[in-house]
Scaffold this active site. Structure first.
Site, PDB file in Angstrom:
ATOM      1  N   SER A 102       0.827  -1.217   0.000  1.00 38.88           N
ATOM      2  CA  SER A 102       0.000   0.000   0.000  1.00 38.88           C
ATOM      3  C   SER A 102       0.856   1.259   0.000  1.00 38.88           C
ATOM      4  O   SER A 102       2.009   1.250   0.443  1.00 38.88           O
ATOM      5  CB  SER A 102      -0.889   0.031   1.236  1.00 38.88           C
ATOM      6  OG  SER A 102      -1.678  -1.111   1.308  1.00 38.88           O
TER       7      SER A 102
HETATM    8  N1  SAH Z   1      -0.394  -5.443   3.983  1.00 38.81           N
HETATM    9  C1  SAH Z   1       0.372  -5.694   2.778  1.00 38.81           C
HETATM   10  C2  SAH Z   1      -0.359  -5.362   1.513  1.00 38.81           C
HETATM   11  C3  SAH Z   1      -1.537  -6.227   1.295  1.00 38.81           C
HETATM   12  S1  SAH Z   1      -1.941  -6.614  -0.354  1.00 38.81           S
HETATM   13  C4  SAH Z   1       1.705  -4.978   2.792  1.00 38.81           C
HETATM   14  O1  SAH Z   1       1.980  -4.214   3.733  1.00 38.81           O
HETATM   15  O2  SAH Z   1       2.474  -5.201   1.878  1.00 38.81           O
HETATM   16  C5  SAH Z   1      -3.201  -7.765   0.044  1.00 38.81           C
HETATM   17  C6  SAH Z   1      -2.694  -9.129   0.418  1.00 38.81           C
HETATM   18  O3  SAH Z   1      -3.809  -9.893   0.871  1.00 38.81           O
HETATM   19  C7  SAH Z   1      -2.125  -9.901  -0.760  1.00 38.81           C
HETATM   20  O4  SAH Z   1      -0.836 -10.329  -0.465  1.00 38.81           O
HETATM   21  C8  SAH Z   1      -3.088 -11.076  -0.936  1.00 38.81           C
HETATM   22  O5  SAH Z   1      -2.468 -12.268  -1.378  1.00 38.81           O
HETATM   23  C9  SAH Z   1      -3.625 -11.216   0.476  1.00 38.81           C
HETATM   24  N2  SAH Z   1      -4.909 -11.936   0.578  1.00 38.81           N
HETATM   25  C10 SAH Z   1      -5.969 -11.912  -0.273  1.00 38.81           C
HETATM   26  N3  SAH Z   1      -6.960 -12.697   0.196  1.00 38.81           N
HETATM   27  C11 SAH Z   1      -6.513 -13.227   1.363  1.00 38.81           C
HETATM   28  C12 SAH Z   1      -7.080 -14.101   2.336  1.00 38.81           C
HETATM   29  N4  SAH Z   1      -8.301 -14.624   2.196  1.00 38.81           N
HETATM   30  N5  SAH Z   1      -6.332 -14.420   3.414  1.00 38.81           N
HETATM   31  C13 SAH Z   1      -5.096 -13.915   3.591  1.00 38.81           C
HETATM   32  N6  SAH Z   1      -4.505 -13.074   2.719  1.00 38.81           N
HETATM   33  C14 SAH Z   1      -5.199 -12.729   1.617  1.00 38.81           C
END
Ligand code: SAH
Length: 256
Positions: A102
């Site tokens: 993000s």
């Molecule tokens: N917080 C992260 C950015 C998140 S991007 C950072 O600081 O870099 C969103 C993430 O959520 C992705 O890596 C994606 O694979 C994950 N995601 C999507 N659905 C999910 C689920 N059901 N459980 C866990 N992670 C999930």
């Protein structure tokens, strides 16, 4: 005459040597000597300071804990080497597997909204690069973070460990189901877009706790919601700003 030839040979050798020099220290993972490595770290620290002033303080984030965290966590280490020059820019960046880290301001804003302190046990859904986890780990007692894509989760776990963010535990599973064996949590942060607030997460929130979660609206973006559970278990939802996250997907885990 011999002397002149010697001088010409010395000049040619010097030219060859210098023309190869630029290749020696190329790239981010360079074999830089101590002084250069130090100046690179100082350069990133300076960029971080500017990021905090111009993108975060300027937009109204006041919490000292959050500002200190944003100033101390080396965001560039959580960004793939090819994008590293843009680590401190005012934007999200790709982290592989179709996912993104993000924008710095959104990380700071969601951390401030979570309103946590050093006694709190927190759950994050969507580890991604591990950056948001690192930021939170400097503030809270213990952070559990769940990632569904195995490769991303493992990579983040390794990086967090090597950087000594020791109060973070990464799990590979479907974060929509929460982490019942460690519940209840003082706070939950979801960093992927949910179609609705997952029930298990509401259940796993402590009375008096809060969740920050982006939930799909009808405008191809999400409403960033603050979900509060009072001491009697009643839920109150506040709608804050529009955001854009990658979707929260369902399933066991994703291996590539
Ligand atoms: N917080 C992260 C950015 C998140 S991007 C950072 O600081 O870099 C969103 C993430 O959520 C992705 O890596 C994606 O694979 C994950 N995601 C999507 N659905 C999910 C689920 N059901 N459980 C866990 N992670 C999930």
């Amino acid at each position: 005459m011999k002397f002149l030839a010697l001088i010409i040979i010395v000049i040619i050798i010097s030219c060859i040597f210098y023309s190869f020099r630029p290749f020696v220290n190329r790239g981010d993972v360079s074999i830089a000597n101590g002084k250069e490595a130090k100046s690179k770290a100082e350069d990133y620290a300076q960029q971080r300071e500017m990021m905090v002033e111009q993108q975060i303080v300027a937009r109204g984030i006041k919490s000292k804990k959050v500002l200190d965290a944003m100033n101390s966590v080396p965001r560039h280490l959580f960004v793939p080497v090819v994008y590293r020059r843009g680590s401190y820019f005012d934007q999200p960046l790709p982290i592989g597997s179709g996912q993104a880290i993000s924008q710095p301001y959104i990380v700071a804003l969601m951390t401030e909204m979570l309103d946590v302190g050093n006694d709190d046990i927190v759950l994050e859904i969507g580890t991604g690069s591990g950056y948001q986890a690192a930021v939170l780990s400097t503030i809270v007692k213990k952070l559990y973070t769940i990632e569904i894509i195995e490769e991303l989760g493992m990579q983040a776990a390794e990086l967090l460990k090597s950087q000594e963010f020791d109060n973070v535990e990464v799990r590979i599973s479907d974060g929509g189901l929460g982490l019942p064996e460690k519940a209840p949590f003082d706070a939950i942060i979801v960093t992927a877009a949910a179609s609705e607030i997952p029930d298990p997460l509401i259940k796993q929130l402590k009375p008096g706790g809060r969740m920050v979660i982006p939930v799909d609206n009808n405008y191809y973006s999400q409403d960033l919601l603050i979900v509060e559970k009072d001491e009697d278990g009643n839920i109150e939802i506040k709608n804050t700003i529009l955001v854009r996250f990658v979707p929260l997907v369902k399933g066991e885990k994703i291996t590539e």
